[in-house]
Scaffold this motif. Structure first.
Motif, PDB file in Angstrom:
ATOM      1  N   LEU A 177      -6.509   3.547  -1.577  1.00 17.90           N
ATOM      2  CA  LEU A 177      -5.724   4.697  -2.206  1.00 17.90           C
ATOM      3  C   LEU A 177      -6.681   5.121  -3.035  1.00 17.90           C
ATOM      4  O   LEU A 177      -7.012   4.169  -4.221  1.00 17.90           O
ATOM      5  CB  LEU A 177      -4.534   4.079  -2.605  1.00 17.90           C
ATOM      6  N   LEU A 178      -6.911   6.512  -3.514  1.00 15.08           N
ATOM      7  CA  LEU A 178      -7.836   6.885  -4.736  1.00 15.08           C
ATOM      8  C   LEU A 178      -7.012   7.601  -5.448  1.00 15.08           C
ATOM      9  O   LEU A 178      -6.412   8.616  -4.929  1.00 15.08           O
ATOM     10  CB  LEU A 178      -9.062   7.685  -4.171  1.00 15.08           C
ATOM     11  N   GLU A 179      -6.980   7.354  -6.715  1.00  9.95           N
ATOM     12  CA  GLU A 179      -6.171   8.437  -7.488  1.00  9.95           C
ATOM     13  C   GLU A 179      -7.060   9.164  -8.596  1.00  9.95           C
ATOM     14  O   GLU A 179      -8.328   8.649  -8.761  1.00  9.95           O
ATOM     15  CB  GLU A 179      -5.195   7.655  -8.496  1.00  9.95           C
ATOM     16  N   ASN A 180      -6.790  10.126  -8.922  1.00 12.75           N
ATOM     17  CA  ASN A 180      -7.713  11.080  -9.608  1.00 12.75           C
ATOM     18  C   ASN A 180      -8.975  11.424  -9.026  1.00 12.75           C
ATOM     19  O   ASN A 180     -10.075  11.625  -9.517  1.00 12.75           O
ATOM     20  CB  ASN A 180      -8.008  10.514 -10.891  1.00 12.75           C
ATOM     21  N   ALA A 181      -9.120  11.555  -7.782  1.00  9.51           N
ATOM     22  CA  ALA A 181     -10.237  11.891  -6.660  1.00  9.51           C
ATOM     23  C   ALA A 181      -9.829  13.638  -6.420  1.00  9.51           C
ATOM     24  O   ALA A 181      -9.380  13.864  -5.490  1.00  9.51           O
ATOM     25  CB  ALA A 181     -10.254  11.292  -5.739  1.00  9.51           C
ATOM     26  N   HIS A 182     -10.036  14.284  -7.640  1.00  9.03           N
ATOM     27  CA  HIS A 182      -9.904  15.785  -7.431  1.00  9.03           C
ATOM     28  C   HIS A 182     -10.876  16.425  -6.510  1.00  9.03           C
ATOM     29  O   HIS A 182     -10.451  17.583  -5.965  1.00  9.03           O
ATOM     30  CB  HIS A 182      -9.697  16.424  -8.742  1.00  9.03           C
ATOM     31  N   ALA A 183     -11.974  15.996  -6.416  1.00 11.60           N
ATOM     32  CA  ALA A 183     -13.109  16.910  -5.533  1.00 11.60           C
ATOM     33  C   ALA A 183     -13.328  16.089  -4.249  1.00 11.60           C
ATOM     34  O   ALA A 183     -13.123  14.775  -4.448  1.00 11.60           O
ATOM     35  CB  ALA A 183     -14.208  16.981  -6.251  1.00 11.60           C
TER      36      ALA A 183
ATOM     37  N   PHE B 130       0.875  -1.173   0.000  1.00  8.03           N
ATOM     38  CA  PHE B 130      -0.070   0.115  -0.198  1.00  8.03           C
ATOM     39  C   PHE B 130       0.939   1.147  -0.124  1.00  8.03           C
ATOM     40  O   PHE B 130       0.905   2.195  -0.929  1.00  8.03           O
ATOM     41  CB  PHE B 130      -1.077  -0.167   1.360  1.00  8.03           C
ATOM     42  N   ARG B 131       1.839   1.244   1.111  1.00  9.89           N
ATOM     43  CA  ARG B 131       2.846   2.321   1.006  1.00  9.89           C
ATOM     44  C   ARG B 131       3.410   2.314  -0.274  1.00  9.89           C
ATOM     45  O   ARG B 131       3.833   3.679  -0.858  1.00  9.89           O
ATOM     46  CB  ARG B 131       3.759   2.171   2.181  1.00  9.89           C
ATOM     47  N   ASP B 132       3.929   1.492  -1.185  1.00  9.03           N
ATOM     48  CA  ASP B 132       4.567   1.562  -2.498  1.00  9.03           C
ATOM     49  C   ASP B 132       3.566   2.235  -3.456  1.00  9.03           C
ATOM     50  O   ASP B 132       4.077   2.973  -4.130  1.00  9.03           O
ATOM     51  CB  ASP B 132       4.954   0.100  -2.584  1.00  9.03           C
ATOM     52  N   ARG B 133       2.502   1.690  -3.613  1.00  4.54           N
ATOM     53  CA  ARG B 133       1.514   2.238  -4.153  1.00  4.54           C
ATOM     54  C   ARG B 133       1.256   3.823  -4.009  1.00  4.54           C
ATOM     55  O   ARG B 133       1.228   4.622  -4.967  1.00  4.54           O
ATOM     56  CB  ARG B 133       0.115   1.572  -4.235  1.00  4.54           C
TER      57      ARG B 133
ATOM     58  N   ASP C 177      -8.517   1.473  -7.805  1.00  3.99           N
ATOM     59  CA  ASP C 177      -8.361   1.803  -6.397  1.00  3.99           C
ATOM     60  C   ASP C 177      -7.414   0.757  -5.743  1.00  3.99           C
ATOM     61  O   ASP C 177      -7.693  -0.549  -6.045  1.00  3.99           O
ATOM     62  CB  ASP C 177      -9.656   2.161  -5.682  1.00  3.99           C
ATOM     63  N   THR C 178      -6.708   1.061  -4.866  1.00  2.21           N
ATOM     64  CA  THR C 178      -5.944  -0.080  -4.141  1.00  2.21           C
ATOM     65  C   THR C 178      -6.451  -0.049  -2.732  1.00  2.21           C
ATOM     66  O   THR C 178      -6.727   1.042  -2.148  1.00  2.21           O
ATOM     67  CB  THR C 178      -4.353   0.382  -3.946  1.00  2.21           C
ATOM     68  N   VAL C 179      -6.886  -1.317  -2.300  1.00  2.00           N
ATOM     69  CA  VAL C 179      -7.493  -1.627  -0.953  1.00  2.00           C
ATOM     70  C   VAL C 179      -6.520  -2.332  -0.322  1.00  2.00           C
ATOM     71  O   VAL C 179      -6.082  -3.471  -0.763  1.00  2.00           O
ATOM     72  CB  VAL C 179      -8.801  -2.395  -1.076  1.00  2.00           C
ATOM     73  N   ALA C 180      -6.195  -2.094   0.974  1.00  2.00           N
ATOM     74  CA  ALA C 180      -5.014  -2.880   1.751  1.00  2.00           C
ATOM     75  C   ALA C 180      -5.446  -3.206   2.982  1.00  2.00           C
ATOM     76  O   ALA C 180      -6.409  -2.379   3.692  1.00  2.00           O
ATOM     77  CB  ALA C 180      -3.818  -2.008   1.491  1.00  2.00           C
ATOM     78  N   ARG C 181      -5.007  -4.108   3.540  1.00  2.00           N
ATOM     79  CA  ARG C 181      -5.145  -4.444   5.004  1.00  2.00           C
ATOM     80  C   ARG C 181      -4.047  -4.027   5.681  1.00  2.00           C
ATOM     81  O   ARG C 181      -2.943  -4.553   5.538  1.00  2.00           O
ATOM     82  CB  ARG C 181      -5.442  -5.915   5.432  1.00  2.00           C
TER      83      ARG C 181
END
Ligand SMILES: Nc1nc2c(ncn2[C@@H]2O[C@H](COP(=O)(O)O[C@H]3[C@@H](O)[C@H](n4cnc5c(=O)[nH]c(N)nc54)O[C@@H]3COP(=O)(O)O)[C@@H](O)[C@H]2O)c(=O)[nH]1
Length: 909
Positions: free
Chosen positions: A560-566, A488-491, A547-551
């Motif tokens: 982790l969401l990318e391109n979530a500008h709002a 997750f951290r790497d992503r 999206d990346t979902v991690a435990r």
């Protein structure tokens, strides 16, 4: 596969056999006729002239039959093309010979005529034919030896011709032209003989038999020419005599050779190098004959005739020595070559065995990337037969995604003349099943045995699978299959790096399950694991594939969401997560509902992964503080408060683990409002923090509840309070045996009510302290009962069964219906301070207080008014019928030793 010159051995075979037999019959018949005729010719008696004439006349018809055989026999389809051409030349030569003979007869046998011109054509035609026989090329040494042999045979022949024919003719003063022409015949024969000898040495097995016949025929012709030469100089030519017989036999043996010609092929190397024993004796034979001839000739005197013979003998003998020396050298060379060949063959066999049996695949690829050789392991590896792969482009077998890399590796290896690899590709024989292979490529264009790029291919599928598995394990959570904290951290780092200076579209969600510990503790770890797996699935369903979902550990998850500008984008996801997680899950046969607190943090240009995740964590804490099952968006101001809270939690964890050594219990008296006598005490916990000083429960109890630390902390308070109460009880009883027993009130939190071991803990605390159960009052807030009524009811029933009394704290603040009072085995109602504060002011609060007191009376419950701060409040409450009170008016919560006097006096100060 048959060679182009091969003949199908089926349909034409009988015809061919019959023709061959016919030709042989002609030859045998001619031989028989010749033997009969010439036997008769040389038999004593009869007319010698007539016999001679008949034999001379028989030459033409006999010769015609042989000429026909010579032309036709080699035309059989099974005769090699080159051999056929050779025999065509020989047939032409013999035809010329016979035509010249006929012409000579017609001209009346002149000593020198045009017939000689025609007959001399015989030599170049035979030479051409003999040289045309299929033969292997000669090596340098061999060529030299052939020339030596030629020189020896020619010298010997020339010496004999000199001695027998030339010298007598010169001595007699014969016609020089005739002399030269007649000498040319035997000399030409010698040349032809030697050419036949060379053909014998060079020819393959199929041709050798035929050439032997031809050589024998030429030898016979040579004998005939020598005889004729001698006869011509002595003027004693014998028509139909021995010389004619020799010529006829020569022709006959040539025809026999034409019949003996079989299909020929290129002779094998060993065939060439094998000593042609009989043929190679020819130069020696000629040398020995010359010596013998010389010995016989020198029996007379030394004359120019014998001196030339001597010179020739010396030359030929010297040549014998030179040849012998060369033979010796060649023998040594051949021995070496043989040893090398054997070693090479052994090496080749070894390498062939290695290649055939190696589990690695060996490929040779040409300059256009075409497979030229594939070892048998191709079939084992990809299920493709080597012969099917040969001729195909190598990239046909390579995965489309790897094909460009493979082609480039090949090009580099080819152009830069170096080895390449090891490099890994995916390959397949059917385009469906892919195997991982490791390849080493080596440029072997300079090696004549390879002339291409040699590629060694090793199947590493199992290794690659294991590696992939290990990598997956290192970066994934084994329980849920989600990415773990490291991945997750790497992503997050990659996402931030991709966005560069403007990472605002990168949003991290930090999620913590509410009450997970309770589920784990009450239903067991297996059910807890099931819960986590279900939550993981729900998170995946609540997010997009990109999206990346991690435990992140325990009951913490990250998204982790990318391109979530709002902010709205992130909020939608957070709401979806909160709503989906709280849908009840059936665990151990019961529906369990857990909440999720979600923290949302948006990346700022200065943030690294560390900061972003910490901010999301901070926001999650705030969400938890606000109330569970909700989300909070990070704001910088949250940071200090949450950090403080986190520090507090850490310190609390340490303090509880240290047997609650920093914890203190203070006691506040509960008095009878009528006379101020101490009826009991409420135990209230404090924390003697090494830096913060005495910390109030309002500061740390919420943290203890959210972390679950309240369970061990509450157990400790219970034991402390029971022990202290027992001591006071004993002291009071000692002072006044008739004094009523003191009660000790201990607060219970919601988490403790969910603890299945609560009743056991209570029993143990009472037993260990020696306190009677009715002296203990357990206080729970109204809201706790309402939140988990069924669980609370069961636990409270168990506790109540011990004889312990129960009190409802903050009564009147949490629930509109009072119906639960009939269900719960409550003994005491504690009227909240809010009502006490309003009791002197009249109005609705005073009215409500009156109602609560009346309700308590009707249910036979004790009422305790909390937070009485002044005498007026005490009097009003007393007037309303409230029996007991607690507040600063009587005493603040104090350490045990400070409250002791009050207990002994029996009256709160
Ligand atoms: N689960 C547990 N909860 C506990 C424990 N110890 C305390 N608590 C809970 O913490 C809350 C705050 O307690 P505290 O700061 O000790 O406050 C108590 C009194 O000091 C306060 N009080 C009493 N009289 C007066 C007053 O005249 N004026 C005034 N302003 N405050 C007064 O009231 C608190 C006691 O309340 P209650 O428990 O409802 O009787 C509090 O909610 C505690 O329950 C613990 O060990 N476990």
């Amino acid at each position: 596969m048959p060679a182009p010159s091969d003949v199908p051995a089926t349909r034409h075979a009988p015809v061919r056999d019959r023709l061959g037999a016919a030709f042989q019959a002609v030859v045998v018949a001619t031989a028989a006729a010749a033997l009969l005729l010439w036997g008769w010719r040389f038999a004593p008696g009869g007319d010698a002239a007539a016999k001679a004439q008949l034999c001379a006349n028989a030459l033409v018809p006999l010769g015609v039959g042989l000429v026909v055989v010579l032309w036709l026999a080699p035309r059989r389809a099974d005769v090699d093309r080159r051999a056929r051409r050779a025999w065509r030349d020989l047939a032409a030569a013999v035809t010329v010979w016979w035509l010249a003979g006929v012409l000579w007869e017609l001209l009346g046998r002149p000593p020198l005529s045009a017939a000689d011109g025609v007959q001399l054509l015989f030599f170049p035609l035979v030479l051409l034919g003999v040289l045309r026989f299929p033969a292997a090329p000669l090596e340098r040494e061999e060529r030299l030896r052939v020339w030596l042999d030629t020189a020896m045979v020619l010298s010997s022949g020339a010496a004999v011709v000199w001695y027998l024919a030339l010298w007598p003719a010169i001595a007699r003063g014969d016609d020089l032209a005739q002399l030269v022409v007649n000498t040319l015949y035997p000399l030409g024969d010698v040349v032809l003989l030697f050419a036949a000898y060379v053909a014998l040495r060079r020819g393959g097995g199929a041709t050798r038999g035929a050439v032997r016949w031809a050589a024998a025929g030429l030898l016979s012709r040579f004998a005939g020419d020598l005889l004729y030469l001698r006869q011509s100089f002595t003027g004693a030519y014998d028509p139909g005599g021995l010389s004619d017989l020799m010529w006829l036999l020569g022709c006959l043996m040539l025809a026999a050779g034409a019949c003996a010609q079989r299909r020929a092929s290129e002779p094998a190397a060993e065939e060439r190098t094998a000593p042609q024993t009989r043929a190679s004796l020819l130069p020696y034979v000629s040398a020995v004959l010359l010596l013998v001839f010389f010995a016989v000739a020198v029996g007379g005197a030394w004359t120019p005739r014998t001196l030339v013979l001597l010179a020739a003998t010396i030359v030929v003998t010297s040549l014998v020595f030179v040849r012998q020396y060369m033979v010796g050298r060649e023998h040594v060379r051949l021995q070496g070559a043989r040893v090398r060949l054997e070693a090479e063959r052994a090496g080749e066999a070894r390498f062939r065995t290695l290649v055939q049996n190696s589990s690695d695949l060996i490929l040779i690829v040409d300059g256009r990337g075409i497979v030229r050789f594939a070892s048998p392991s191709l079939e084992r590896m990809l299920g493709v037969r080597p012969e099917d792969a040969e001729g195909q482009p190598l990239v046909t077998f390579v995965h489309p995604d790897d094909a460009a890399d493979a082609a480039e590796a090949l090009a580099v290896t080819r152009s830069e003349h170096r080895t390449f690899g090891p490099s890994q590709y995916r390959v397949s024989g059917d385009g469906a099943t892919w195997r991982a292979v490791e390849c080493m490529a080596e440029n072997l264009y300079d090696d004549p045995a390879v002339r291409g790029v040699l590629i060694t291919v090793r199947d590493v599928t199992e290794r690659a699978r294991l590696e992939a598995q290990l990598i997956h394990q290192a970066f994934h959570d084994p329980l849920t299959g989600l990415a773990n904290r490291a991945l997750f951290r790497d992503r997050v780092e990659h996402a931030l790096a991709r966005e560069g200076r403007d990472p605002h579209g990168v949003v991290a969600l930090f999620l913590d399950l509410d009450d997970f510990k309770t589920v784990n503790d009450s239903l067991g770890h297996r059910e807890g694991d099931r819960l986590l797996a279900v939550v993981a699935d729900r998170l995946l369903n609540a997010t997009r594939g990109c999206d990346t979902v991690a435990r992140l550990g325990g009951d913490e998850f990250g998204v982790l969401l990318e391109n979530a500008h709002a902010d709205a984008d992130a909020v939608i996801v957070a709401e979806r997560i909160v709503n989906s997680v709280r849908v009840p899950i059936t665990l151990a046969g019961q529906d369990v509902s857990v909440g999720a607190s979600v923290g949302i943090a948006r990346a700022r240009s200065t943030d690294g992964a560390e900061e972003l995740l910490r901010n999301a964590d901070v926001a999650m804490y705030r969400a938890k503080q606000r109330g569970k099952s909700t989300y909070e968006i990070f704001a910088p101001a949250m940071h200090a408060a949450v950090v403080d809270r986190m520090e507090l939690e850490g310190d609390l964890r340490r303090a509880v683990a240290d047997d609650c050594a920093e914890m203190r219990v203070h006691y506040q008296p509960i008095v009878e409002l009528a006379d101020g006598k101490v009826a009991g005490l409420e135990a209230l916990v404090r924390w003697q923090h090494p830096r913060r000083g005495l910390v109030q429960p309002t500061v740390f109890i919420p943290a203890a509840e959210s972390t679950g630390l309240i369970v061990p902390l509450g157990r400790w308070v219970l034991r402390e309070a029971c022990a202290q109460a027992a001591r006071w009880q004993a002291a009071r009883h000692a002072a006044d045996p008739l004094a009523p027993p003191l009660t000790i009130t201990v607060n219970l939190s919601a988490r403790q009510l969910q603890d299945p071991s609560l009743a056991d803990d209570v029993r143990a605390a009472l037993d260990d302290a020696g306190l009677p159960p009715h002296a203990l009052v357990l206080e729970i807030t109204e809201s706790v009962i309402i939140a988990e009524p069924s669980a609370a009811l069961a636990t409270l029933a168990a506790v109540k069964a011990l004889g312990v009394r129960l009190a409802i704290d903050d009564f009147g603040t949490g629930y509109s219906s009072l119906g639960y009072l009939q269900q719960f085995p409550v003994d005491v109602l504690k009227i909240d301070k809010a009502f006490v504060d309003g009791v002197t002011r009249g109005g609705p609060r005073a009215a409500l207080t009156r109602t609560i007191v009346a309700l308590g009376d009707s249910l036979a419950l004790h009422c305790v008014a909390e937070g009485i701060e002044d005498e007026l409040q005490r009097r009003h409450l007393q007037a309303l019928g409230c029996g007991y009170g607690q507040g600063f008016l009587f005493a603040r919560p104090l350490p045990a030793d400070e409250i002791e006097a009050m207990i002994c006096d029996g009256v709160a100060a």
